[in-house]
Design an enzyme around this catalytic site. Sequence first.
Site, PDB file in Angstrom:
ATOM      1  N   GLY A  10       0.831  -1.205   0.000  1.00 56.10           N
ATOM      2  CA  GLY A  10       0.000   0.000   0.000  1.00 56.10           C
ATOM      3  C   GLY A  10       0.861   1.248   0.000  1.00 56.10           C
ATOM      4  N   ILE A 126       1.422   2.670   7.161  1.00 60.46           N
ATOM      5  CA  ILE A 126       0.630   3.578   7.986  1.00 60.46           C
ATOM      6  C   ILE A 126       0.183   2.880   9.265  1.00 60.46           C
ATOM      7  CG2 ILE A 126      -0.175   4.914   5.996  1.00 60.46           C
ATOM      8  CD1 ILE A 126      -2.940   3.589   6.394  1.00 60.46           C
ATOM      9  N   ASP A 127       0.187   1.540   9.275  1.00 61.70           N
ATOM     10  CA  ASP A 127      -0.287   0.791  10.439  1.00 61.70           C
ATOM     11  C   ASP A 127       0.711   0.784  11.596  1.00 61.70           C
ATOM     12  OD1 ASP A 127      -2.692   0.088   9.252  1.00 61.70           O
ATOM     13  OD2 ASP A 127      -1.850  -1.700   8.323  1.00 61.70           O
ATOM     14  N   GLY A 170      -6.209  -0.841   9.976  1.00 58.02           N
ATOM     15  CA  GLY A 170      -5.568  -1.585  11.059  1.00 58.02           C
ATOM     16  C   GLY A 170      -6.037  -3.021  11.026  1.00 58.02           C
ATOM     17  N   ARG A 265     -24.383   6.183  12.566  1.00 57.25           N
ATOM     18  CA  ARG A 265     -23.871   6.256  11.194  1.00 57.25           C
ATOM     19  C   ARG A 265     -22.382   5.945  11.181  1.00 57.25           C
ATOM     20  NH1 ARG A 265     -28.460   6.174  10.387  1.00 57.25           N
ATOM     21  NH2 ARG A 265     -29.768   7.525   9.094  1.00 57.25           N
ATOM     22  N   ILE A 272      -8.309   7.297   2.216  1.00 60.72           N
ATOM     23  CA  ILE A 272      -8.045   8.701   2.545  1.00 60.72           C
ATOM     24  C   ILE A 272      -6.855   8.800   3.490  1.00 60.72           C
ATOM     25  CG2 ILE A 272      -8.968  10.719   3.767  1.00 60.72           C
ATOM     26  CD1 ILE A 272     -11.747   9.871   2.757  1.00 60.72           C
ATOM     27  N   ARG A 274      -4.230   7.058   3.458  1.00 66.55           N
ATOM     28  CA  ARG A 274      -2.970   6.825   2.738  1.00 66.55           C
ATOM     29  C   ARG A 274      -2.548   8.019   1.877  1.00 66.55           C
ATOM     30  NH1 ARG A 274      -1.222   1.828   2.996  1.00 66.55           N
ATOM     31  NH2 ARG A 274      -2.636   0.057   3.255  1.00 66.55           N
TER      32      ARG A 274
END
Length: 341
Positions: A10, A126-127, A170, A265, A272, A274
Amino acid sequence: MRIGVLTGGGDCPGLNAVIRAAVRKGVKEYGYEFLGFRDGWRGPLEGLTMKLDVPATRGILPKGGTILGSSRTNPFKIDNGVEKIKENLAKMKVDALIAIGGEDTLGVATKLDSLGVKVVGVPKTIDNDLNNTDYTFGFDTAVNIAVEAIDRLHTTAESHHRALIVEVMGRHAGWIALHSGLAGGASCILIPEVKFSLDQVCKWVESRFEQSYSPIIVIAEGAIPQDGDLVTKDKTLDSFGHVKLSGIGEWLAKQIEEKTGNEARTSVLGHIQRGGTPTAFDRVLATRFGLHAITAVHDGDWGKMVALHGTKIARVPLASATTKLKTVDPELYKEAEIFFG
């Protein structure tokens, strides 16, 4: 010396900063030549390349994504994949590779290193779940994007008296959910490392409404209810055996409405997190990683990954980054629970 550079898995903000730093130092200090491989491991596998020199890296520091492109190609799942990579590297006179990626990309790099390919790794995700590094670049940007979204959702939740659920990335590690939830003042945070009680979540929701305050729930895409399994809309597996996650947020919203009678909701942040320009922290960390990666190449220190230990950049065995994931310590999560409900 000719060095190949690739970015796999990613995408995330900061990839271009690594490329820029490695190329600039490599050219200016060591006189090296660089070749960019396109689209992750597909590049060396299929001979997909692009010119990579100082002019090609100008102006890319603030850019998100990667100028080299990316993919989730796994050469070990392709017939003669490793042999093709070795043949192409020899044909293109590439002496070594800098592989920039996360668990899967660096897992391939680790295997290739054991088979004689000269590789240095750079940790990206990003994780923030790669082992043996305090932080990976991309994480700080993703958290800040999630926090901004949570801040905005607080006002609309209050306006409509709704419970709003924010689903963040995640798969196995809840670092983004934990950090963004704490920084965003979430009513509860749900992570993959700790199975959650649906009844307890509903109690926290009702508690917030009783205080005339609309709850915000931050949930990692890999979070699992105590009495259920992983929730996902798509059972398709990628080339590394990962299922495509998404759907836990919508499932939770439906359960909350049924059990509490309060409207709920879901906002799924997805990719977004990333995208876009990297934060200053990620630009600096990625730049330092790039500088140290090319120095490791110059030293011939193969099979290593550059890593952040405290404030210093260290070199660690590639295998140590991928043998296990760095997950959230349950004790750290427990500290956050004081803010729930």
